[in-house]
Design a protein around this motif. Sequence first.
Motif, PDB file in Angstrom:
ATOM      1  N   ASN A 184      -9.802  -1.974  -1.414  1.00 47.02           N
ATOM      2  CA  ASN A 184      -9.105  -2.894  -2.306  1.00 47.02           C
ATOM      3  C   ASN A 184      -7.594  -2.777  -2.077  1.00 47.02           C
ATOM      4  OD1 ASN A 184     -11.618  -3.510  -3.403  1.00 47.02           O
ATOM      5  ND2 ASN A 184     -11.443  -1.944  -4.990  1.00 47.02           N
ATOM      6  N   ALA A 185      -7.128  -3.419  -1.012  1.00 45.63           N
ATOM      7  CA  ALA A 185      -5.743  -3.234  -0.577  1.00 45.63           C
ATOM      8  C   ALA A 185      -4.735  -3.661  -1.630  1.00 45.63           C
ATOM      9  CB  ALA A 185      -5.505  -4.002   0.729  1.00 45.63           C
ATOM     10  N   GLU A 186      -4.944  -4.819  -2.248  1.00 42.44           N
ATOM     11  CA  GLU A 186      -3.971  -5.321  -3.225  1.00 42.44           C
ATOM     12  C   GLU A 186      -3.844  -4.374  -4.406  1.00 42.44           C
ATOM     13  OE1 GLU A 186      -3.133  -9.356  -5.924  1.00 42.44           O
ATOM     14  OE2 GLU A 186      -4.719  -9.339  -4.404  1.00 42.44           O
ATOM     15  N   ALA A 221      -4.586  -1.214  -4.450  1.00 42.47           N
ATOM     16  CA  ALA A 221      -4.032   0.062  -3.988  1.00 42.47           C
ATOM     17  C   ALA A 221      -2.515  -0.010  -3.884  1.00 42.47           C
ATOM     18  CB  ALA A 221      -4.636   0.436  -2.643  1.00 42.47           C
ATOM     19  N   VAL A 222      -2.001  -1.088  -3.307  1.00 41.51           N
ATOM     20  CA  VAL A 222      -0.550  -1.233  -3.147  1.00 41.51           C
ATOM     21  C   VAL A 222       0.125  -1.355  -4.514  1.00 41.51           C
ATOM     22  CG1 VAL A 222       1.279  -2.723  -2.266  1.00 41.51           C
ATOM     23  CG2 VAL A 222      -0.705  -2.200  -0.820  1.00 41.51           C
ATOM     24  N   GLU A 223      -0.512  -2.111  -5.424  1.00 44.93           N
ATOM     25  CA  GLU A 223       0.057  -2.233  -6.777  1.00 44.93           C
ATOM     26  C   GLU A 223       0.137  -0.872  -7.451  1.00 44.93           C
ATOM     27  OE1 GLU A 223       0.259  -2.159 -10.928  1.00 44.93           O
ATOM     28  OE2 GLU A 223      -1.643  -1.730  -9.921  1.00 44.93           O
ATOM     29  N   ALA A 224      -0.922  -0.088  -7.323  1.00 46.37           N
ATOM     30  CA  ALA A 224      -0.964   1.214  -8.001  1.00 46.37           C
ATOM     31  C   ALA A 224       0.035   2.187  -7.394  1.00 46.37           C
ATOM     32  CB  ALA A 224      -2.377   1.791  -7.936  1.00 46.37           C
ATOM     33  N   ILE A 225       0.177   2.216  -6.074  1.00 53.49           N
ATOM     34  CA  ILE A 225       1.091   3.184  -5.453  1.00 53.49           C
ATOM     35  C   ILE A 225       2.540   2.789  -5.728  1.00 53.49           C
ATOM     36  CG2 ILE A 225       1.433   2.215  -3.123  1.00 53.49           C
ATOM     37  CD1 ILE A 225       0.649   5.886  -4.025  1.00 53.49           C
ATOM     38  N   ASN A 226       2.827   1.496  -5.790  1.00 54.71           N
ATOM     39  CA  ASN A 226       4.186   1.064  -6.139  1.00 54.71           C
ATOM     40  C   ASN A 226       4.501   1.416  -7.593  1.00 54.71           C
ATOM     41  OD1 ASN A 226       4.687   0.039  -3.599  1.00 54.71           O
ATOM     42  ND2 ASN A 226       4.097  -2.058  -4.121  1.00 54.71           N
ATOM     43  N   HIS A 227       3.508   1.250  -8.462  1.00 56.77           N
ATOM     44  CA  HIS A 227       3.690   1.626  -9.873  1.00 56.77           C
ATOM     45  C   HIS A 227       3.929   3.129  -9.990  1.00 56.77           C
ATOM     46  CE1 HIS A 227       3.225   1.412 -14.214  1.00 56.77           C
ATOM     47  NE2 HIS A 227       2.303   2.362 -14.162  1.00 56.77           N
ATOM     48  N   ALA A 228       3.165   3.922  -9.222  1.00 60.01           N
ATOM     49  CA  ALA A 228       3.349   5.378  -9.240  1.00 60.01           C
ATOM     50  C   ALA A 228       4.752   5.749  -8.788  1.00 60.01           C
ATOM     51  CB  ALA A 228       2.316   6.042  -8.329  1.00 60.01           C
ATOM     52  N   ALA A 229       5.261   5.081  -7.772  1.00 58.86           N
ATOM     53  CA  ALA A 229       6.608   5.375  -7.264  1.00 58.86           C
ATOM     54  C   ALA A 229       7.665   5.067  -8.315  1.00 58.86           C
ATOM     55  CB  ALA A 229       6.866   4.578  -5.984  1.00 58.86           C
ATOM     56  N   ARG A 230       7.508   3.940  -9.013  1.00 59.17           N
ATOM     57  CA  ARG A 230       8.490   3.580 -10.053  1.00 59.17           C
ATOM     58  C   ARG A 230       8.488   4.607 -11.180  1.00 59.17           C
ATOM     59  NH1 ARG A 230       6.367  -1.622  -9.070  1.00 59.17           N
ATOM     60  NH2 ARG A 230       5.017  -1.466 -10.903  1.00 59.17           N
ATOM     61  N   ILE A 231       7.280   4.995 -11.627  1.00 57.56           N
ATOM     62  CA  ILE A 231       7.194   5.962 -12.725  1.00 57.56           C
ATOM     63  C   ILE A 231       7.760   7.308 -12.285  1.00 57.56           C
ATOM     64  CG2 ILE A 231       5.599   7.274 -14.169  1.00 57.56           C
ATOM     65  CD1 ILE A 231       3.760   4.928 -14.219  1.00 57.56           C
ATOM     66  N   VAL A 261       0.581   9.328  -1.436  1.00 57.55           N
ATOM     67  CA  VAL A 261       1.052   8.143  -0.715  1.00 57.55           C
ATOM     68  C   VAL A 261       0.440   8.122   0.687  1.00 57.55           C
ATOM     69  CG1 VAL A 261       3.074   6.989   0.258  1.00 57.55           C
ATOM     70  CG2 VAL A 261       3.207   8.001  -2.031  1.00 57.55           C
ATOM     71  N   SER A 262       0.435   9.265   1.341  1.00 56.50           N
ATOM     72  CA  SER A 262      -0.162   9.367   2.670  1.00 56.50           C
ATOM     73  C   SER A 262      -1.636   8.974   2.636  1.00 56.50           C
ATOM     74  CB  SER A 262      -0.019  10.792   3.213  1.00 56.50           C
ATOM     75  OG  SER A 262      -0.836  10.986   4.358  1.00 56.50           O
ATOM     76  N   GLY A 263      -2.380   9.492   1.660  1.00 55.83           N
ATOM     77  CA  GLY A 263      -3.798   9.176   1.555  1.00 55.83           C
ATOM     78  C   GLY A 263      -4.043   7.691   1.344  1.00 55.83           C
ATOM     79  N   THR A 264      -3.176   7.063   0.550  1.00 55.71           N
ATOM     80  CA  THR A 264      -3.325   5.626   0.286  1.00 55.71           C
ATOM     81  C   THR A 264      -3.111   4.808   1.553  1.00 55.71           C
ATOM     82  OG1 THR A 264      -2.586   5.922  -2.003  1.00 55.71           O
ATOM     83  CG2 THR A 264      -2.462   3.696  -1.087  1.00 55.71           C
ATOM     84  N   TYR A 265      -1.982   5.049   2.223  1.00 55.01           N
ATOM     85  CA  TYR A 265      -1.665   4.241   3.404  1.00 55.01           C
ATOM     86  C   TYR A 265      -2.563   4.577   4.589  1.00 55.01           C
ATOM     87  CZ  TYR A 265       2.428   2.382   1.016  1.00 55.01           C
ATOM     88  OH  TYR A 265       3.259   1.729   0.134  1.00 55.01           O
ATOM     89  N   THR A 266      -3.019   5.819   4.673  1.00 55.52           N
ATOM     90  CA  THR A 266      -3.952   6.182   5.746  1.00 55.52           C
ATOM     91  C   THR A 266      -5.253   5.403   5.594  1.00 55.52           C
ATOM     92  OG1 THR A 266      -3.022   8.408   5.990  1.00 55.52           O
ATOM     93  CG2 THR A 266      -5.263   8.066   6.799  1.00 55.52           C
ATOM     94  N   ALA A 267      -5.776   5.342   4.357  1.00 58.60           N
ATOM     95  CA  ALA A 267      -7.022   4.612   4.116  1.00 58.60           C
ATOM     96  C   ALA A 267      -6.861   3.118   4.371  1.00 58.60           C
ATOM     97  CB  ALA A 267      -7.502   4.849   2.689  1.00 58.60           C
ATOM     98  N   LEU A 268      -5.653   2.598   4.131  1.00 59.10           N
ATOM     99  CA  LEU A 268      -5.401   1.176   4.369  1.00 59.10           C
ATOM    100  C   LEU A 268      -5.112   0.868   5.836  1.00 59.10           C
ATOM    101  CD1 LEU A 268      -3.141   0.304   1.287  1.00 59.10           C
ATOM    102  CD2 LEU A 268      -5.560  -0.269   1.611  1.00 59.10           C
ATOM    103  N   GLY A 269      -4.969   1.897   6.663  1.00 59.86           N
ATOM    104  CA  GLY A 269      -4.662   1.685   8.078  1.00 59.86           C
ATOM    105  C   GLY A 269      -3.205   1.359   8.335  1.00 59.86           C
TER     106      GLY A 269
END
Length: 459
Positions: A313-315, A317-327, A352-360
């Motif tokens: 679920n790329a969209e 995942a990106v929303e959640a990791i961006n939200h995590a970065a802001r917080i 962050v690494s785990g998220t982007y690695t899974a997304l390729g």
Amino acid sequence: MGSAASTELHGPACAKMLRQEGEGAGLSPRQIARRIHDHCGVKPLRAFRLALGLTLGDTATALRSLPGATGQGSPKLDRIQLGHWESGDRVPKAATIALLCRFYGCSSEELGFESAVSQPLATRSVEKPGVAVAVDDDRFGRRVDHARRVVDRTLAASSVSVGQLDLLDEQVLEARQRYVYTPPEPMIDALMTHLDEVIDLAAERQPAAVQVHLSELAAMLSTLIADGLMKLGRLTQSEYWYRTARHAADDSGNTELRARVRAQAAMLPFYYGPLETAVSLTREARMLCHGRPSATGAFAAAAEARAQAKLGNAEAAVEAINHAARIYEQCGSGGRDNDAWSFPERRFHLYVSGTYTALGLTRQARRAQTEALALYPEQSGIDPALLRLEAAICLAHERSPAEACELAGSTFLRMAPAHRTPIIEERARDVLTALPPAVRKSRSARDLTQLLALPPGQM
């Protein structure tokens, strides 16, 4: 002490005294039960109950809560029936003896029954996808299960000085700091020692503020025990301990703690499935945080991002990791760098690494890996290895199979044997899964496969 007589020689007060003496001397429940049996003349089944300080009613309730204890054809488990079994007036069926063995963590002979119908803890397997490896019949596994049951009973049942609490806080903090770099098995043993102290203090309900504090400590320690068991591949025990941790956190009423325990518990389904459970736990943690900027909120969002990415679920995942970065930027700090209960910057980059690695998305993943590895001290446990294995997965995505397998193999071999646990093996196998199908039978892939299949002593 003399041999057991055919009838009870002494009353409950004598057994209680022997139990207290045995606990003070550091004896196991099994050793205490043997002393009570020999000295007081009670039958072994009753001796085991008295060694744990349980009433017939407590024991019957706990037995009914075990998996497989109820349903069609199951025995009637109440204090009266248990009393008949303990006195020898009646003999339980084989399935019931197996249940009693599971509860007390011993063999049927030790409970006074002739045939060894079941020793479930001695034969339970490590649960890994597609693999069943027998676990040695050791005290470790039995103590893990028994300690968890005692915590659950204490939370359901339960004057401490300020000095006692302060000392316990210091001990737990020291354990959280050691957890960062200590291998899981000895660390679990140390954590359960601290948990024993919490249980002793909470044996009777304390004033509200003290009880809350003890529940908080129980939640922290139980969570770390669950995490250590997960690393060891003891998945069922890990899941049970995570449930106990949530129970303790909920008992405390501490919303931040409740969120943190749930975010941490998502690790088990993240690595071993189902991934949907990981997403559910992290979303529950995020809701408990109510959008407030905190390290726990950032942790929960980053954990959801990893799980969503692994689900594809790329969209989301990106929303959640961006939200995590802001917080994370708003809250300023994730806590102490050397504390397993904090969420320092290096661990944020790990997620962050785990998220982007899974997304390729290998470029973003590599940046996170580099930033994270630069922040880890020399004694760091398994996280740096996980980052290097994710770098290997990135190489696999980039069609560099030989380099990917070489990096995964060298990372695995460089680890201390005590840290080379099933969770590391599974992540190394993810490198093989990430390889294009056409090269999974290449020499480098075969070499990595054979390396991961070797027993620890042959590496």
